[in-house]
Enzyme design. Structure first.
Site, mmCIF file in Angstrom:
data_model
loop_
_atom_site.group_PDB
_atom_site.id
_atom_site.type_symbol
_atom_site.label_atom_id
_atom_site.label_comp_id
_atom_site.label_asym_id
_atom_site.label_seq_id
_atom_site.Cartn_x
_atom_site.Cartn_y
_atom_site.Cartn_z
ATOM 1 N N GLU A 130 75.326 -51.854 -88.301
ATOM 2 C CA GLU A 130 76.223 -51.675 -87.171
ATOM 3 C C GLU A 130 77.438 -52.557 -87.447
ATOM 4 O O GLU A 130 77.278 -53.743 -87.730
ATOM 5 C CB GLU A 130 75.521 -52.120 -85.881
ATOM 6 N N LYS B 63 73.181 -62.421 -85.540
ATOM 7 C CA LYS B 63 74.616 -62.167 -85.395
ATOM 8 C C LYS B 63 75.190 -62.964 -84.237
ATOM 9 O O LYS B 63 76.279 -63.513 -84.326
ATOM 10 C CB LYS B 63 74.839 -60.694 -85.136
ATOM 11 N N ARG C 112 61.374 -58.649 -91.438
ATOM 12 C CA ARG C 112 62.708 -59.227 -91.602
ATOM 13 C C ARG C 112 62.602 -60.424 -92.519
ATOM 14 O O ARG C 112 61.568 -61.083 -92.583
ATOM 15 C CB ARG C 112 63.243 -59.788 -90.285
HETATM 16 P P1 ATP Z 1 71.334 -56.263 -84.308
HETATM 17 O O1 ATP Z 1 70.013 -55.595 -84.113
HETATM 18 O O2 ATP Z 1 71.557 -57.468 -83.484
HETATM 19 O O3 ATP Z 1 72.486 -55.310 -84.301
HETATM 20 P P2 ATP Z 1 70.731 -56.391 -87.112
HETATM 21 O O4 ATP Z 1 70.715 -57.626 -87.934
HETATM 22 O O5 ATP Z 1 69.516 -55.574 -86.964
HETATM 23 O O6 ATP Z 1 71.297 -56.876 -85.733
HETATM 24 P P3 ATP Z 1 72.046 -54.051 -88.199
HETATM 25 O O7 ATP Z 1 73.470 -53.862 -88.534
HETATM 26 O O8 ATP Z 1 71.423 -53.114 -87.234
HETATM 27 O O9 ATP Z 1 71.917 -55.514 -87.661
HETATM 28 O O10 ATP Z 1 71.174 -54.107 -89.520
HETATM 29 C C1 ATP Z 1 71.249 -53.128 -90.524
HETATM 30 C C2 ATP Z 1 69.928 -53.022 -91.228
HETATM 31 O O11 ATP Z 1 69.539 -54.289 -91.771
HETATM 32 C C3 ATP Z 1 68.812 -52.599 -90.288
HETATM 33 O O12 ATP Z 1 68.080 -51.567 -90.917
HETATM 34 C C4 ATP Z 1 67.991 -53.824 -90.115
HETATM 35 O O13 ATP Z 1 66.647 -53.488 -89.924
HETATM 36 C C5 ATP Z 1 68.220 -54.606 -91.410
HETATM 37 N N1 ATP Z 1 68.089 -56.052 -91.202
HETATM 38 C C6 ATP Z 1 68.701 -56.776 -90.262
HETATM 39 N N2 ATP Z 1 68.312 -58.071 -90.326
HETATM 40 C C7 ATP Z 1 67.421 -58.176 -91.345
HETATM 41 C C8 ATP Z 1 66.660 -59.245 -91.909
HETATM 42 N N3 ATP Z 1 66.726 -60.489 -91.451
HETATM 43 N N4 ATP Z 1 65.858 -58.964 -92.951
HETATM 44 C C9 ATP Z 1 65.793 -57.723 -93.444
HETATM 45 N N5 ATP Z 1 66.472 -56.670 -92.964
HETATM 46 C C10 ATP Z 1 67.287 -56.881 -91.929
#
Ligand code: ATP
Ligand code: MG
Length: 564
Positions: free
Chosen positions: A40, A275, A265
């Site tokens: 995102e 974030k 994660r």
């Molecule tokens: P939010 O849910 O607050 O928007 P997010 O970190 O999930 O934050 P995204 O932009 O949705 O942000 O993440 C993109 C992809 O990265 C998603 O598929 C998510 O599952 C993955 N991702 C996010 N954080 C992690 C992490 N700490 N470890 C591994 N994968 C991650």
């Protein structure tokens, strides 16, 4: 007898996702592999995202498949072009190749809208007038079923008409939603008539004001995957409980149905990975920006001197787990240390200089000594290092009154200067406050190159630079941003901010051997005996700034043990 050359070909590393993919191909559920990374665009990417990129792209590579970079830009409120640009740069830098498939979920808004109408026609979606608060109240809890909305039984025609009017801007934000009609008593709260569209009169970074209704994540994500022909939609564990909904939408629409698989994660010790917290750290001035070298962002790590190869290697080592855990930050540092040990140009630099005057070295004489550029790489060759009567050594390499285990320079004691000579400290000069300002030493001309012809030994070899030839430079000594293994674990009344490490940045005025004077931003060095350093982007041509990427050893190993 000859040894067998190779016992068996090493198995390609595997994990539960790769096994599932293999099985899907074997059983004919999918004929090929197509993954996506769906950020995102509301923040900078961090090392956790790098893990996700390497799972998504790595699996596409392993199975000869395709990989999409898709912006999940369904929320106009927090998304910005700055983040789109930064994410593209980061994913490219990490080494993933999406070929010509740079995609935006917002490009599918028309198709999503048509599918929403289809669900209404099937009697599977309805326009609801409950306010967000009322909706929350009626949703129930884990132990209590929810209540049906009074708007749940609107006719198909009324729903189609209201949705159209929502889209056309007749209603204010929050006045109406489109909800899936599933089951208000479902034990999975995500299935209790979840919201598909919300009204938001907001400017979208790509769609402008074309839309004033925006799809929810749950409604949009599976559709995006389906439109793109993704086979395996890989995401983090928090989406596991959303999977029944992902499946429900695709099944009800009867469209191509990718498979969602969840993994843990990445969490790193001494780091926050959220974030929201990044935004707070930047806004609060605790760091200089999203690319502050102490941040776990990709931009921060890059500026710190990390290579994409080191990050890839880290992702390979941590693998793909199904259970949440905290990975030691030291594991990430090991990867950059090992990489740079093989590749980094060595130079000598003195971070806290104290002057050494060689009283028996001829005034005005300069010798060019041969120094090894990289002991790990003979092809890197040698360079000349100027040696003269006045030098700098590290202040901590001298002690006036050394304890038994201190083997470096001390009054009356002899040590080796790397690539140079043995020197012996004859006199300590101090200023009025008692601070040592100069060490007066003699050198032994017979020890040139580092050995004494009479076989006498010294117990230490020190790095040094010539006072007149070395260049001054700013060096930023970075350390962990937080001083707790898990910064989110706080005492009552505190927040993670209270766990910031007050010593995470120390700036020193150093002296560096002249070889480094033409270095460019991004160039990496090992400063002998000190660590790995990288030229920062805000260096001026005549004024270099270096960021410490990593020390030579992990100084935190013991601290961490003590905290456990
Ligand atoms: P939010 O849910 O607050 O928007 P997010 O970190 O999930 O934050 P995204 O932009 O949705 O942000 O993440 C993109 C992809 O990265 C998603 O598929 C998510 O599952 C993955 N991702 C996010 N954080 C992690 C992490 N700490 N470890 C591994 N994968 C991650
Ligand atoms: Mg997310």
């Amino acid at each position: 007898m000859n040894e067998p050359i190779e016992e068996a070909k090493a198995e390609a590393p595997t994990d539960f996702i790769r096994e599932a993919v293999k099985q899907d191909l074997a059983e004919g559920r999918f004929q090929h592999v197509h993954t996506r990374f769906p950020p995102e665009p509301n923040a900078y990417l961090h090392i956790g995202h790098a893990k996700a990129v390497w799972i998504d792209y790595g699996i596409a590579l392993d199975f000869g498949g395709k990989f999409n970079l898709r912006f999940d830009d369904t929320n106009p409120l927090k998304e910005e072009q700055e983040f789109v640009d930064a994410i593209i740069e980061d994913v490219k830098w990490l080494g993933a190749d999406w070929e010509d498939r740079l995609l935006f979920a917002s490009d599918y808004f028309d198709q999503m809208y048509t599918w929403a109408q289809d669900l209404i026609r099937k009697g599977k979606a309805y326009v609801c007038d409950l306010t967000p608060d009322q909706m929350r109240e009626q949703r129930g809890t884990l132990t209590k079923p929810g209540q049906n909305s009074p708007y749940r039984d609107r006719s198909v025609d009324e729903n189609l008409d209201l949705l159209e009017r929502m889209k056309d801007g007749e209603f204010a934000d929050g006045e109406k939603t489109l909800r899936a009609k599933i089951d208000m008593a479902s034990p999975n709260i995500n299935l209790r008539d979840p919201v598909m569209y919300r009204i938001r009169h907001a400017e979208h970074h790509r769609q402008g004001d074309k839309w004033c209704i925006y799809p929810s994540y749950d409604w949009a994500h599976g559709l995006e995957d389906s439109i793109e022909g993704v086979t395996h939609s890989l995401c983090t564990l928090e989406y596991e409980i959303h999977r029944p909904l992902y499946d429900w939408f695709l099944d009800e629409l009867g469209i191509y149905h990718p498979r969602q698989i969840e993994f843990a994660r990445l969490n790193l010790s001494y780091t926050v990975m959220s974030k929201r917290k990044f935004i707070e750290l930047v806004a609060g001035g605790y760091v200089s920006g999203y690319d502050d070298p102490r941040m776990p962002t990709i931009a921060g790590l890059r500026r710190r001197g990390y290579t994409a190869e080191a990050i890839k290697e880290f992702c390979r080592r941590i693998g793909v787990a199904k259970a949440d855990n905290i990975i030691e930050a030291a594991q990430l540092e090991d990867c950059i240390r090992e990489g740079l040990n093989k590749s980094a140009q060595r130079v000598m630099a003195v971070l806290d200089p104290v002057k050494v005057v060689l009283t028996n070295y001829p005034e005005g004489q300069v010798e060019e000594l041969d120094a090894v550029n990289n002991p790990e790489d003979a092809a890197a060759g040698t360079r000349k290092v100027p040696f003269a009567r006045e030098l700098y050594i590290e202040r901590e390499d001298f002690m006036e009154d050394p304890p038994p285990k201190f083997f470096r320079l001390a009054p009356g004691r002899e040590v080796r200067l790397r690539y140079g000579y043995f020197i012996k400290c004859e006199e300590v000069v101090k200023d009025g406050s008692g601070k040592i300002v100069e060490l007066r030493c003699t050198y032994d001309p017979a020890t040139k190159g580092g050995d004494a012809p009479d076989g006498r030994k010294v117990k230490a070899t020190l790095h040094w630079v010539s006072a007149a030839h070395s260049i001054p430079a700013e060096v930023r000594l970075y350390d962990h941003l937080f001083n707790k293994v898990n910064p989110d674990k706080v005492e009552e009344g505190q927040t993670y901010i209270d766990n910031l490490n007050p010593d995470s940045l120390k700036v020193v005025e150093a002296r560096i051997e002249p070889f480094a004077k033409d270095a460019k931003p991004g160039d990496r060095f090992q400063f002998e005996r000190l660590g790995y350093f990288c030229v920062d982007k805000d260096s001026a041509p005549s004024r270099l700034s270096f960021n410490r990427t990593a020390t030579l050893r992990d100084a935190w190993a013991n601290v961490q043990k003590a905290q456990k």
